[in-house]
Structure formats: structure tokens, C-alpha cells
Design a protein around this motif. Structure first.
Motif, PDB file in Angstrom:
ATOM      1  N   ASP A  25      51.783  49.595  26.810  1.00 31.18           N
ATOM      2  CA  ASP A  25      50.329  49.714  26.916  1.00 31.18           C
ATOM      3  C   ASP A  25      49.558  48.427  26.631  1.00 31.18           C
ATOM      4  O   ASP A  25      48.333  48.425  26.709  1.00 31.18           O
ATOM      5  CB  ASP A  25      49.782  50.797  25.972  1.00 31.18           C
ATOM      6  CG  ASP A  25      49.196  51.935  26.779  1.00 31.18           C
ATOM      7  OD1 ASP A  25      49.561  52.030  27.968  1.00 31.18           O
ATOM      8  OD2 ASP A  25      48.380  52.697  26.239  1.00 31.18           O
ATOM      9  N   GLY A  27      49.564  45.901  28.430  1.00 32.09           N
ATOM     10  CA  GLY A  27      49.021  45.417  29.703  1.00 32.09           C
ATOM     11  C   GLY A  27      50.012  44.606  30.525  1.00 32.09           C
ATOM     12  O   GLY A  27      49.608  43.814  31.371  1.00 32.09           O
ATOM     13  N   LYS A  28      51.284  44.853  30.329  1.00 33.52           N
ATOM     14  CA  LYS A  28      52.305  44.079  31.051  1.00 33.52           C
ATOM     15  C   LYS A  28      52.229  44.294  32.555  1.00 33.52           C
ATOM     16  O   LYS A  28      52.259  43.341  33.332  1.00 33.52           O
ATOM     17  CB  LYS A  28      53.707  44.477  30.530  1.00 33.52           C
ATOM     18  CG  LYS A  28      54.833  43.687  31.152  1.00 33.52           C
ATOM     19  CD  LYS A  28      56.009  43.555  30.206  1.00 33.52           C
ATOM     20  CE  LYS A  28      56.561  44.894  29.778  1.00 33.52           C
ATOM     21  NZ  LYS A  28      57.409  45.514  30.783  1.00 33.52           N
ATOM     22  N   THR A  29      52.079  45.552  32.955  1.00 31.72           N
ATOM     23  CA  THR A  29      51.987  45.838  34.387  1.00 31.72           C
ATOM     24  C   THR A  29      50.752  45.163  34.969  1.00 31.72           C
ATOM     25  O   THR A  29      50.800  44.556  36.040  1.00 31.72           O
ATOM     26  CB  THR A  29      51.885  47.363  34.625  1.00 31.72           C
ATOM     27  OG1 THR A  29      52.877  47.996  33.832  1.00 31.72           O
ATOM     28  CG2 THR A  29      52.079  47.726  36.073  1.00 31.72           C
ATOM     29  N   THR A  30      49.659  45.262  34.232  1.00 29.83           N
ATOM     30  CA  THR A  30      48.403  44.673  34.715  1.00 29.83           C
ATOM     31  C   THR A  30      48.539  43.155  34.822  1.00 29.83           C
ATOM     32  O   THR A  30      48.164  42.566  35.836  1.00 29.83           O
ATOM     33  CB  THR A  30      47.246  45.041  33.757  1.00 29.83           C
ATOM     34  OG1 THR A  30      47.301  46.443  33.516  1.00 29.83           O
ATOM     35  CG2 THR A  30      45.904  44.668  34.339  1.00 29.83           C
ATOM     36  N   LYS A 145      43.367  41.915  26.637  1.00 28.81           N
ATOM     37  CA  LYS A 145      42.279  42.865  26.357  1.00 28.81           C
ATOM     38  C   LYS A 145      41.172  42.249  25.522  1.00 28.81           C
ATOM     39  O   LYS A 145      40.546  42.932  24.700  1.00 28.81           O
ATOM     40  CB  LYS A 145      42.822  44.138  25.684  1.00 28.81           C
ATOM     41  CG  LYS A 145      43.927  44.830  26.487  1.00 28.81           C
ATOM     42  CD  LYS A 145      44.121  46.269  26.090  1.00 28.81           C
ATOM     43  CE  LYS A 145      45.307  46.871  26.830  1.00 28.81           C
ATOM     44  NZ  LYS A 145      45.556  48.263  26.530  1.00 28.81           N
ATOM     45  N   ASP A 147      38.401  41.494  26.517  1.00 31.44           N
ATOM     46  CA  ASP A 147      37.113  42.052  26.952  1.00 31.44           C
ATOM     47  C   ASP A 147      36.632  43.141  25.999  1.00 31.44           C
ATOM     48  O   ASP A 147      35.460  43.491  25.976  1.00 31.44           O
ATOM     49  CB  ASP A 147      37.233  42.622  28.377  1.00 31.44           C
ATOM     50  CG  ASP A 147      38.350  43.640  28.477  1.00 31.44           C
ATOM     51  OD1 ASP A 147      39.519  43.253  28.251  1.00 31.44           O
ATOM     52  OD2 ASP A 147      38.066  44.819  28.750  1.00 31.44           O
ATOM     53  N   SER A 261      41.815  38.458  29.553  1.00 32.36           N
ATOM     54  CA  SER A 261      41.742  39.873  29.879  1.00 32.36           C
ATOM     55  C   SER A 261      42.393  40.056  31.245  1.00 32.36           C
ATOM     56  O   SER A 261      41.834  39.645  32.262  1.00 32.36           O
ATOM     57  CB  SER A 261      40.280  40.322  29.927  1.00 32.36           C
ATOM     58  OG  SER A 261      40.186  41.539  30.644  1.00 32.36           O
TER      59      SER A 261
HETATM   60  P1  G4P Z   1      51.981  48.245  30.112  1.00 36.76           P
HETATM   61  O1  G4P Z   1      52.564  47.900  31.443  1.00 36.76           O
HETATM   62  O2  G4P Z   1      52.128  47.131  29.111  1.00 36.76           O
HETATM   63  O3  G4P Z   1      52.389  49.548  29.544  1.00 36.76           O
HETATM   64  O4  G4P Z   1      50.400  48.335  30.281  1.00 36.76           O
HETATM   65  P2  G4P Z   1      49.487  48.550  31.566  1.00 36.76           P
HETATM   66  O5  G4P Z   1      49.347  47.288  32.325  1.00 36.76           O
HETATM   67  O6  G4P Z   1      49.895  49.777  32.294  1.00 36.76           O
HETATM   68  O7  G4P Z   1      48.102  48.769  30.835  1.00 36.76           O
HETATM   69  C1  G4P Z   1      47.895  49.802  29.899  1.00 36.76           C
HETATM   70  C2  G4P Z   1      46.428  50.168  29.867  1.00 36.76           C
HETATM   71  O8  G4P Z   1      45.674  49.051  29.402  1.00 36.76           O
HETATM   72  C3  G4P Z   1      45.873  50.511  31.237  1.00 36.76           C
HETATM   73  O9  G4P Z   1      44.856  51.464  31.045  1.00 36.76           O
HETATM   74  C4  G4P Z   1      45.233  49.214  31.671  1.00 36.76           C
HETATM   75  O10 G4P Z   1      44.203  49.382  32.620  1.00 36.76           O
HETATM   76  C5  G4P Z   1      44.687  48.698  30.355  1.00 36.76           C
HETATM   77  N1  G4P Z   1      44.511  47.246  30.352  1.00 36.76           N
HETATM   78  C6  G4P Z   1      45.357  46.292  30.788  1.00 36.76           C
HETATM   79  N2  G4P Z   1      44.814  45.070  30.629  1.00 36.76           N
HETATM   80  C7  G4P Z   1      43.607  45.252  30.079  1.00 36.76           C
HETATM   81  C8  G4P Z   1      42.545  44.364  29.689  1.00 36.76           C
HETATM   82  O11 G4P Z   1      42.625  43.151  29.811  1.00 36.76           O
HETATM   83  N3  G4P Z   1      41.453  44.952  29.147  1.00 36.76           N
HETATM   84  C9  G4P Z   1      41.322  46.290  28.987  1.00 36.76           C
HETATM   85  N4  G4P Z   1      40.196  46.739  28.450  1.00 36.76           N
HETATM   86  N5  G4P Z   1      42.276  47.155  29.361  1.00 36.76           N
HETATM   87  C10 G4P Z   1      43.404  46.637  29.900  1.00 36.76           C
HETATM   88  P3  G4P Z   1      45.068  52.989  31.408  1.00 36.76           P
HETATM   89  O12 G4P Z   1      43.782  53.656  31.131  1.00 36.76           O
HETATM   90  O13 G4P Z   1      46.288  53.484  30.708  1.00 36.76           O
HETATM   91  O14 G4P Z   1      45.420  52.963  32.929  1.00 36.76           O
HETATM   92  P4  G4P Z   1      44.479  52.723  34.187  1.00 36.76           P
HETATM   93  O15 G4P Z   1      43.858  54.024  34.437  1.00 36.76           O
HETATM   94  O16 G4P Z   1      43.492  51.642  33.830  1.00 36.76           O
HETATM   95  O17 G4P Z   1      45.429  52.301  35.250  1.00 36.76           O
END
Ligand code: G4P
Length: 538
Positions: A25, A27-30, A145, A147, A261
Motif C-alpha cells: 500500500d 504505492g509501489k504499483t503506482t 504520498k 501530497d 507523490s
Molecule cells: P502497492 O502497490 O505498494 O500496494 O500500492 P498501490 O500503488 O496499489 O497504492 C496503494 C494506494 O495508495 C492506492 O490507493 C493508491 O492510489 C494510493 N497512492 C499511491 N501513491 C500515492 C500518492 O502519491 N499519494 C496518495 N495520496 N495516494 C497514493 P487505493 O485507494 O488503494 O487504490 P486506487 O483506488 O487509488 O487505485
């Protein structure tokens, strides 16, 4: 001396192969997706995630990932960015799969540690970091994250240093950490980069304004509050922090730290630029024949991952290789060192974004998936004729054991096939008890979640429902010297054979191990099999 080629040295210099480690969670996938976006491999972010969702629907095994929010599989993605060929190795986010993570890190030249700015160093970051440390590769930190309201960046630095024991050197510094992220200050150049949020919510490359702090466009956009905060923080940072010492980075003692972010693309490009500048190109690897220069003309590679049934429609098995030297050409024959046989490297594939592409040519640092008709094993070396081997892929000592059997005894054949194929992938280790008449299969794993994956994969890929019966053992030891029967053992210790037929002892506690050693002269126990493997402890 092995002949080296200047042309290959140039190819090597423009390659970077790394893995991202993080707590689920963070944000690795992101971030991976955004790196692909900046690398031009995808044009609109959101597509990888979209496909990830499709895959979940297509396979129950993937459903486990979804349900638990973890990534079980690991694959390699490839893209080019400003003349650099980048290979990203994905690793599982859960510590129960740290053995898989370690195997992946063996194929990587550096690692990116991703941290959630609000959560800091989390439990599984610590575990995965330890695994990374064992490899001794450079580690770069991306604090994600930003932001959202985040921890104080000085506290985050201290946390990394105190909890993980590695010095952190911020390469940039966030402006606005309370849910009001404005941009970053580039410490090397003294420039400020302010982001311009757009309507795409991160689907497109973000616009930014980058100029020295005193430039009018920055002065006009940044309020007094941020300017004075930034000045104070930079003064503090410059006064107390570590210098950027690339030798210490190379030894894994100092981690360059970046803020951003991934969701909004803020700071992603700044990270990618510096990361690719500082991270190492493929370097020489130790083999039984000494260090092999990646620019050596002879092709060599090793297998670091085997994955069956990746595509439910094809039911194929892929062996992932990391090229260590020379040039790979489609259709080439290679020498499979362990079997002494010549093999045609069939159906070489790379993953571009989320699609497989056939590969014509590849160079050191590149990762390929080869069609595996069942000949490859983890750690196998491939060459063009030389008989050297790269260091083996280590095995983690299993700590959880379970007796497994098919619920339906008619499914025995599929059961045996599934268990042995999954053992070949390194997903589980298998043992057979010797002290009982009937045949029993004991499965050993490093983390409990591996057993869940076993259950789901046996059902979805082999059609077998398993009965599982957890066993009280916590340690396995291979008998490397001394008698293999008639030993004086505690009443709870059991004899078994591993998948290669070697005799092992299963122990419930360390006290029983000591008992065995103290009461049997000449007995030597090893923590891992004496194959081409070395032990690693988590
Ligand atoms: P993972 O592979 O490490 O498990 O993480 P993933 O990228 O799936 O991100 C986990 C959650 O964190 C996702 O939200 C994603 O949108 C959010 N996220 C990733 N990068 C950032 C960031 O820079 N800022 C913020 N605020 N959030 C971030 P989710 O609600 O679980 O999924 P989704 O509905 O957004 O896809």
C-alpha cells in the motif's frame, strides 16, 4: 582473460536493473506505473492498474493478492528513458515472501525502497530492507504520498537511520508537508521545482516550473511562509546531514532520499533522473571461474525465478534469466551448465508495461522469460560453452511445516505434479517423513501466507483441494556428516527426506537440535541442502 568488447561495454553502461521494495500500500504499483509513463512505455497512467484488475478476475491466485492487498507474483518490466534501458523487477510486498524477494534481488543491481510519507518505516519495510541489506546492493529511498499530511521529513530521516541503520542523504526536500505539497528543493543545484497540478489527476506527465530560489517566477509563486521554512530547513540540513558519498551509496551504507507523490507525478521525474545517474550499471559477477566482466563477449546468464501457469490460458512455465555477460540473440543455443546440454533458448519474452513481447536481442542487465519445458532450476547458469557457474540462489530455512494431501485420493497424480512443480519454483520446500509406513508429504515454508498461496494455486492450477495439517516442527537440518539412522534424538524429532532424496531431521525446538549434536558423535548438521545453495537467515 576473457575477450571483452567495447560495443558491449557501451550497452552495459546504459543499463539499469533494479527492484522496488515496500510495505503493501505504500504505492509501489503506482510508482512503477509512473516510471513507465515517464519512460514513454505507456501513455496514460491507469492502464497498468486497469489490467491488474482484469488479471485478478482471471485467476484465483491473483485474487489472493487483491484480497490481502499484496503482490505475490514478481515480474520484470522494461522501458527506455533518456538513452538508459531500465529493467524494473517487481517484488512481493509481504515479508512472508521474503525468500522470493531475495531471489529477485540477486538479479538486481540496486533497490528502491519506497516509504509512505505518513507512515514512515513500516514493519514489512524493515523485513524487506534486511533482505536487501544481505545482498549488499545500493538502496535509494523514495518517500511517497507527500501530497497528504506527512511526517516531518527530519523525523523520517531519523527513522530510516535509527530503525534501519542506514544513513539517509536527502537529494531534494519537500516544500509543504501538511497536505499542501508545493514542490521540491533540489539540493545539488539550489533550484526550486514547483508543480502545476492539472486536470488529469496524475494520468499525464505533470508540468512544473524549475528555477533558482531567488528567480522571479519562484519568488512570485511561493509565499513567505514556505520561503522562510525552506530557508531554515535547508540551513539545518546542510549543517548536520551526510555528504553525498557515492562509495558509501555503492556499499549500501548511505541511501539517497527523494520526496514526491507518485499519484500526482510530483517528484517522479526528479527521482528518476538522479536515480539513473547514481545507480550502478551491471557490474562483474562472481563465478566458479572468478569475476565475469559484463562486457565479456561470451553470453552468460542465470535463472533466478521459475513461474508456472503465469498465463491461465497457456499453462506454460517460464524461467526468468538475468543476462550477466555477452549478447543474447533470439534462437541462439546455449550451454546449460548443470546438465552439460546444449539448449535452444526458446520463446524469449520481455514484459513491456503489462504485455509480453518477443525479444530479438538483449544485453547484460536485461531480464528475459524463457519457455521452460521443465529443464531449468533456480540458480542454473547458461553460457555459450564455458562450464563456470554463478553463485547459487540461496534457500531460506523454512520455519512452518504442514502435512498436505489431496482431499480426493483420485486426484493423487495432479497433487504430486502440482506439489513438485511449485517446489521447483521455490514457492515451497517439500519433505517426506521416513519414520512412518504410509507416504506423507510435508511442506515447509518461510512465511505462513505461502501456505495460503499453495492452497489456492493447487486448486486453481491443478484442480486439487488440499487438506492441510500444521506440524509442530520449526527447524529443518540436513545431515552432512555422520550416520543417517539410529541417531539418539529427542522424542519429538523426526527423520525425513527432501525433494532431492537427502536425509533431514525435523526439529520442534533448538533444544532438540543441541541434544542431537551433543549425543551423536561425528554428527554434522547443516541449515540448508548441500546443493548449489547457501543458507540465508531472515
Ligand atoms: P502497492 O502497490 O505498494 O500496494 O500500492 P498501490 O500503488 O496499489 O497504492 C496503494 C494506494 O495508495 C492506492 O490507493 C493508491 O492510489 C494510493 N497512492 C499511491 N501513491 C500515492 C500518492 O502519491 N499519494 C496518495 N495520496 N495516494 C497514493 P487505493 O485507494 O488503494 O487504490 P486506487 O483506488 O487509488 O487505485
Amino acid at each position: 582473460m576473457r575477450p571483452v568488447s567495447k560495443e558491449l561495454a557501451d550497452k552495459v553502461a546504459t543499463r539499469r536493473t533494479f527492484a522496488i521494495i515496500s510495505h503493501p500500500d505504500a504505492g509501489k504499483t503506482t510508482l512503477t506505473e509512473k516510471l513507465l509513463l515517464y519512460g514513454g512505455a505507456i501513455h496514460l497512467a491507469g492502464s497498468v492498474k486497469g489490467r491488474k484488475a482484469d488479471k485478478h478476475a482471471a485467476s484465483d491466485w491473483m485474487a489472493i493478492e487483491k484480497e490481502r492487498g499484496i503482490s505475490v507474483t514478481s515480474s520484470a518490466l522494461q522501458f527506455s528513458y533518456r538513452g538508459i534501458h531500465v529493467n524494473i523487477l517487481d517484488t512481493p510486498g509481504h515479508q512472508d515472501f521474503s525468500e522470493d524477494t531475495y531471489r529477485t534481488l540477486v538479479a538486481a543491481d540496486s533497490a528502491v525502497m519506497l516509504i509512505d510519507g505518513a507512515r514512515g518505516v513500516e514493519r514489512q519495510t524493515i523485513q524487506l530492507f534486511k533482505v536487501c541489506r544481505m545482498r549488499g546492493i545500493p538502496i535509494f529511498t523514495f518517500v511517497n504520498k507527500m501530497d497528504r499530511a506527512a511526517k516531518n521529513p527530519f523525523d523520517l530521516m531519523a527513522e530510516i537511520e535509527d530503525v534501519l541503520g542506514i544513513s539517509a542523504r536527502p537529494m531534494n526536500w519537500p516544500i509543504g508537508t501538511e497536505g499542501d505539497f508545493q514542490g521540491i528543493y533540489h539540493r545539488e543545484t539550489g533550484e526550486v521545482e514547483l508543480f502545476e497540478a492539472d486536470e488529469s489527476h496524475g494520468a499525464k506527465i505533470v508540468e512544473s516550473v524549475r528555477a533558482p530560489l531567488d528567480a522571479p517566477e519562484i519568488q512570485a509563486r511561493l509565499s513567505e511562509y514556505y520561503k522562510s521554512n525552506l530557508a531554515d530547513e535547508i540551513e539545518l540540513l546542510d549543517g548536520a546531514g551526510d555528504e553525498l558519498d557515492l562509495d558509501r551509496v555503492a556499499r549500501g551504507e548511505l541511501t539517497p532520499m527523494f520526496f514526491g507523490s507518485a499519484m500526482n507525478n510530483f517528484g517522479v521525474e526528479a527521482f528518476l533522473d538522479k536515480f539513473l545517474e547514481f545507480s550502478p550499471a551491471p557490474f562483474g559477477r562472481e563465478s566458479t571461474d572468478g569475476l565475469i566482466d559484463p562486457a565479456s563477449e561470451e553470453f552468460s546468464a542465470f535463472v533466478f525465478k521459475i513461474q508456472a501457469n503465469m498465463n491461465p490460458a497457456h499453462r506454460d512455465r517460464l524461467a526468468f534469466i538475468r543476462i550477466c555477460s555477452g549478447t543474447f540473440r533470439k534462437g541462439m543455443e546455449a550451454f546449460h551448465v548443470p546438465s552439460g546440454k546444449k539448449l535452444r533458448l526458446a520463446q524469449p519474452q520481455q514484459m513491456m508495461a503489462d504485455e509480453r513481447e518477443s525479444v530479438e536481442i538483449a544485453y547484460p542487465g536485461d531480464i528475459l522469460g524463457l519457455f521452460d519445458p521443465g529443464v531449468y532450476h533456480l540458480g542454473d547458469t547458461l553460457t555459450e560453452g564455458s562450464a563456470f557457474s554463478y553463485e547459487g540462489i540461496p534457500v531460506f530455512a523454512p520455519e512452518f511445516f504442514s502435512r498436505v494431501a489431496p482431499e480426493d485420493s483420485m486426484k493423487r497424480k495432479q497433487f504430486v505434479k502440482g506439489i513438485s512443480e511449485l517446489a521447483e519454483e521455490g514457492a515451497i520446500q517439500t519433505f517426506r517423513r521416513l519414520d512412518i509406513g504410509r507416504e506423507e508429504h510435508i511442506v515447509g515454508v518461510v512465511g505462513m501466507l505461502q501456505l495460503d498461496v499453495l492452497r489456492v494455486r493447487m486448486k486453481s492450477e491443478y484442480g486439487v483441494d488440499l487438506t492441510m495439517d500444521s506440524q509442530p516442527f520449526h527447524f529443518v537440518r540436513w545431515i552432512s556428516e555422520g550416520p543417517t539412522s539410529g541417531l539418539s534424538l529427542t522424542s519429538t524429532t523426526r527423520y525425513a527426506k527432501d525433494s532431492e532424496g537427502q536425509i533431514v531431521l525435523l526439529f520442534e525446538n533448538e533444544w532438540s537440535i543441541r541434544w542431537a549434536l551433543e549425543n551423536n558423535e561425528g554428527l554434522v548438521l547443516k541449515e540448508t541442502a548441500s546443493r548449489n545453495h547457501e543458507a540465508v537467515h531472515d
